[in-house]
Scaffold this motif. Structure first.
Motif, mmCIF file in Angstrom:
data_model
loop_
_atom_site.group_PDB
_atom_site.id
_atom_site.type_symbol
_atom_site.label_atom_id
_atom_site.label_comp_id
_atom_site.label_asym_id
_atom_site.label_seq_id
_atom_site.Cartn_x
_atom_site.Cartn_y
_atom_site.Cartn_z
ATOM 1 N N UNK A 141 0.813 -1.226 -0.190
ATOM 2 C CA UNK A 141 0.001 0.038 -0.005
ATOM 3 C C UNK A 141 0.856 1.307 0.139
ATOM 4 N N UNK A 142 0.605 2.120 -0.902
ATOM 5 C CA UNK A 142 1.259 3.407 -1.068
ATOM 6 C C UNK A 142 0.306 4.332 -0.589
ATOM 7 N N UNK A 143 0.658 5.623 0.293
ATOM 8 C CA UNK A 143 -0.202 6.602 0.810
ATOM 9 C C UNK A 143 0.321 7.783 -0.060
ATOM 10 N N UNK A 144 -0.833 8.559 -0.573
ATOM 11 C CA UNK A 144 -0.486 9.788 -1.318
ATOM 12 C C UNK A 144 -1.329 10.801 -1.012
ATOM 13 N N UNK A 145 -0.450 11.745 -0.533
ATOM 14 C CA UNK A 145 -1.216 12.934 0.210
ATOM 15 C C UNK A 145 -0.748 14.358 -0.855
ATOM 16 N N UNK A 146 -1.484 14.727 -1.615
ATOM 17 C CA UNK A 146 -1.039 15.504 -2.777
ATOM 18 C C UNK A 146 -1.971 16.863 -2.791
ATOM 19 N N UNK A 147 -1.713 17.977 -3.393
ATOM 20 C CA UNK A 147 -2.465 18.889 -3.807
ATOM 21 C C UNK A 147 -3.177 18.436 -5.257
ATOM 22 N N UNK A 186 -0.709 0.791 6.829
ATOM 23 C CA UNK A 186 0.686 0.386 7.092
ATOM 24 C C UNK A 186 1.562 0.604 5.812
ATOM 25 N N UNK A 187 1.349 1.952 5.230
ATOM 26 C CA UNK A 187 2.311 1.955 3.988
ATOM 27 C C UNK A 187 3.687 2.408 4.380
ATOM 28 N N UNK A 188 4.613 1.728 3.366
ATOM 29 C CA UNK A 188 5.935 2.256 3.879
ATOM 30 C C UNK A 188 6.312 3.537 2.952
ATOM 31 N N UNK A 189 5.601 3.812 1.993
ATOM 32 C CA UNK A 189 5.972 5.010 1.007
ATOM 33 C C UNK A 189 4.874 5.714 1.270
ATOM 34 N N UNK A 190 5.184 7.099 1.340
ATOM 35 C CA UNK A 190 4.167 8.180 1.187
ATOM 36 C C UNK A 190 4.683 9.295 0.071
ATOM 37 N N UNK A 191 3.681 9.630 -0.737
ATOM 38 C CA UNK A 191 4.077 10.609 -1.675
ATOM 39 C C UNK A 191 3.346 11.838 -1.463
ATOM 40 N N UNK A 192 4.153 13.082 -1.303
ATOM 41 C CA UNK A 192 3.492 14.001 -0.994
ATOM 42 C C UNK A 192 4.087 15.414 -1.894
ATOM 43 N N UNK A 193 3.792 16.454 -1.452
ATOM 44 C CA UNK A 193 4.380 17.838 -1.968
ATOM 45 C C UNK A 193 4.901 18.705 -0.849
ATOM 46 N N UNK A 194 5.784 19.720 -1.350
ATOM 47 C CA UNK A 194 6.067 20.344 -0.325
ATOM 48 C C UNK A 194 4.663 21.182 0.145
ATOM 49 N N UNK A 195 3.893 21.738 -0.661
ATOM 50 C CA UNK A 195 2.592 22.245 -0.483
ATOM 51 C C UNK A 195 1.814 22.539 -1.757
#
Ligand code: ATP
Ligand code: MG
Length: 650
Positions: A141-147, A186-195
């Motif tokens: 599972x990969x968590x994505x937290x993005x604009x 329980x994701x090991x990788x999170x994808x995000x942005x600075x803002x």
């Protein structure tokens, strides 16, 4: 319970809405679906109908069995193999859609980008390759937290390409909410942005991620896309810039064939009623359901410019910004920011700028536009629009008619689409070329869907619980890690059918009218009254833009109705008007539904996806401590109301 005839009805229907809007002739002439025969055909053999829809996709291995139904678990297209990213990209770049725009993106500050199918294909391949080199495997599972930027769907499609289920967390959520969701899957990788940009300011996504990760043991990497260039903290052992991450990536990753029942993603519901649930969606059935509904309900044509204004962080964005439209090779508009930046006409400027032909938005947005006034849409040329849609809440007839007239210019059919995170795809909606619409009604179940309105015994009634009687391809396959809750929440109230948790009524012509959540139904002197009907009567008053009603405990009546109303800009908020509003409801739907009190609210408490949170209003009206507020968009809204309510009482 009210008794009509022999059967006990869980809800009493009060509102009578008689207006009808047939599809404009010009529209029907060119529509994909011109004949109601589709309903008959699908009803006669639903599996064949869904097989036909599934065949619009590219299968790397054909399925052996269409459906296996062992209540409460359904499997679709058993033995079939496909790759979602192959369907959304490779298929199109092999043909004339190669250089067609997949996304036309507009950033809030006014920057814009166009990504063709070829562009998207390249980006997705590179990101998929980088993920794989980084050790992300099928099933991780990969968590994505993005604009709302193109990298969000790029990350999703890259996960899909390598079989890593994604969990997209809406960028407006707090560090705590993000942490809960990361810990749950329980994701090991999170994808995000600075803002990201929002209402002229910058959202601190990376900072929130850092905060969230203080409580997450297993996250080993955070991939950060540079969107705003704002100052951020950097953890060298954990953080990687997106542009560095893809530097040595391969240009092509072969789309592996995945099983139709492999997990595509999990997504937490918006949490209007309580603790969010991680809803599990799979591959073959899901893509079949969303692509078919997107094609037929939005009457998709090759040249359409389709804009769904939802955030990809919600299921609407998953199904109708990313997977449905891309599987269909559509051109979609994507917008990063809010509708009031820099001014309240931003949506209409975007429609004009890109020549949007199909607009899909939410009743909460429409009611906000009504409150702001007609001058904003009137500033822009909206003549490119040909079809309008809504989703998320029941739409009040007055808001529907405004949408029809002011935005659609009386020329565009409106599809009021009912569905849930759990259903994955639209289940109840007009087909725009053939359905005669009634404002406030989502009309009929989509072909191949069997819905009913029942009482506690499961008997069909005119007003009661909305249930679905047969499995459908995009249905949820469970709640992540909680089979017991899955069984209890959806399959235990009424034997053998899917329990939606929503109330509905069906009129003499078979139209479905959504009445709001069962939990919100009010019990006034033994009558079960729906929130939707009273709210619609309130919004019908010319001064009222938006309303939420709740039942608060009352010694004699059981419950009394408290109405929280938002008044249109420029109308004085007097005691006289309150009386007038109460009378209006009594006149419109009956004295029984007359609110006991009317409270002026500058804003109503809403989830981040814009849905009214009535349970918090109940807490306010009953003087209780507030329940779970983690999904609330703006905490000051309830504290202000609480203050106001207490002042009134005191
Ligand atoms: P939770 O289940 O966590 O409380 P939620 O139900 O708000 O959150 P979603 O799955 O986003 O999460 O919303 C689905 C619900 O939205 C439906 O059950 C229904 O109550 C409402 N809804 C969506 N579309 C419509 C519509 N067209 N008409 C009426 N209600 C709608
Ligand atoms: Mg729900």
């Amino acid at each position: 319970m009210a008794k009509t005839g022999q059967r006990e009805e869980p809800i009493q229907a009060l509102l009578k809405e008689g207006r009808k809007f047939p599809p404009p002739k010009e529209f029907t002439k060119a529509a994909r679906v011109k004949s109601p025969a589709i309903y008959k055909e699908a009803a006669a053999n639903p599996l064949r109908f869904w097989e036909k829809q599934a065949k619009e996709l590219r299968w790397l291995k054909p399925w052996k069995k269409t459906l296996e139904w062992k209540l409460p678990y359904a499997k679709w297209f058993i033995g079939g193999k496909l790759n979602v990213s192959d369907n959304c990209l490779d298929r199109h770049v092999e043909g004339p859609r190669r250089n067609k725009a997949a996304f036309i993106w507009e950033g809030e500050p006014g920057d814009s980008r166009v990504l063709t199918y070829w562009d998207l294909y390249r980006e997705v391949n590179r990101f998929a390759s980088a993920l794989r080199k980084h050790g992300v495997k099928k099933g991780d599972a990969v968590t994505i937290y993005m604009p709302m930027i193109p990298e969000l769907p790029i990350a999703m499609l890259a996960c899909a390409r390598i079989g890593a289920p994604h969990s997209v967390v809406f960028g407006g959520f707090s560090p705590e909410s993000l942490r809960d969701r990361i810990n749950d899957c329980k994701s090991k990788v999170v994808i995000t942005a600075d803002g990201g940009y929002r209402r002229g300011g910058q959202v601190a996504l990376k900072k929130n991620t850092d905060e969230a990760l203080k409580g997450c043991a297993f996250v080993s990497s955070v991939i950060v896309f540079k969107r705003t260039g704002q100052d951020i903290d950097w953890h060298r052992d954990r953080d990687i810039w997106w542009h560095d991450f893809v530097k040595d990536a391969d240009a092509y990753v072969k789309p592996e064939p995945f099983d139709a029942e492999d997990m595509l993603y999990l997504l937490y519901t918006s949490g209007s009623t309580g603790k969010p649930k991680g809803i599990v969606h799979t591959t073959g059935g899901y893509l079949t359901g969303v692509s078919a509904t997107h094609r037929l309900i939005f009457d998709l044509r090759e040249e359409d410019v389709y804009w769904c204004t939802a955030d990809i962080g919600w299921v609407t964005g998953h199904s109708y910004i990313v997977y449905g439209p891309l599987a269909n090779g559509a051109t979609g508009v994507m917008y990063e920011g809010t509708p009031d930046f820099p001014d309240k006409d931003r949506f209409w400027r975007i429609v004009e700028k890109y020549g949007v032909t199909i607009l899909y938005t939410a009743p909460t947005a429409i009611r906000t536009f009504v409150r702001w006034g007609d001058e904003y849409p009137k500033r822009c040329n909206l003549s490119s629009l040909r079809l309008l849609g809504t989703v998320g809440e029941p739409i009040n007839p007055e808001a529907w008619v405004w949408y029809w007239k002011v935005i659609g210019g009386g020329r565009c059919p409106i599809v009021d689409t009912w569905w849930q995170t759990e259903t994955g795809q639209i289940l109840i909606s007009p087909l725009p070329g053939i359905t005669v619409c009634k404002p406030g009604s989502a009309t009929f179940p989509f072909p191949g869907i069997e819905a009913d309105v029942v009482n506690d015994k499961g008997e069909s009634v005119d007003a009661g619980y909305l249930v679905i009687k047969r499995p459908w391809p995009a249905m949820l396959r469970g709640i992540y890690g909680d089979p017991e809750r899955y069984q209890r929440q959806y399959w235990s109230q009424i034997k053998g059918v899917y329990f939606t948790g929503d109330g509905a009524k069906r009129d003499k012509e078979g139209y479905f009218w959504l009445l709001g959540r069962i939990d919100d139904v009010m019990n006034v002197s033994g009558h079960r009254v729906s929130t939707m009907e009273v709210e619609s009567a309130l919004v019908d008053h010319p001064a009222v833009a938006e309303a939420a009603v709740i039942g608060r405990t009352h010694e004699i009546k059981g419950q009394a109705i408290s109405a929280f109303v938002t008044i249109k800009v420029g109308r004085p908020q007097t005691e006289e008007l309150k009386k007038e509003i109460k009378e209006h409801v009594a006149k419109k739907i009956g004295a029984l539904a007359r609110p006991d009190d009317v409270i002026y609210a500058a804003e109503l408490p809403k989830t981040r996806s814009g849905k009214i949170m009535r349970r918090l209003l109940r807490d306010v009206a009953e003087g209780r401590a507030l329940g779970d507020t983690t999904t609330l968009a703006d905490a000051t809204v309830v504290s202000d109301l609480k203050q106001k309510y207490e002042d009134k009482e005191g």
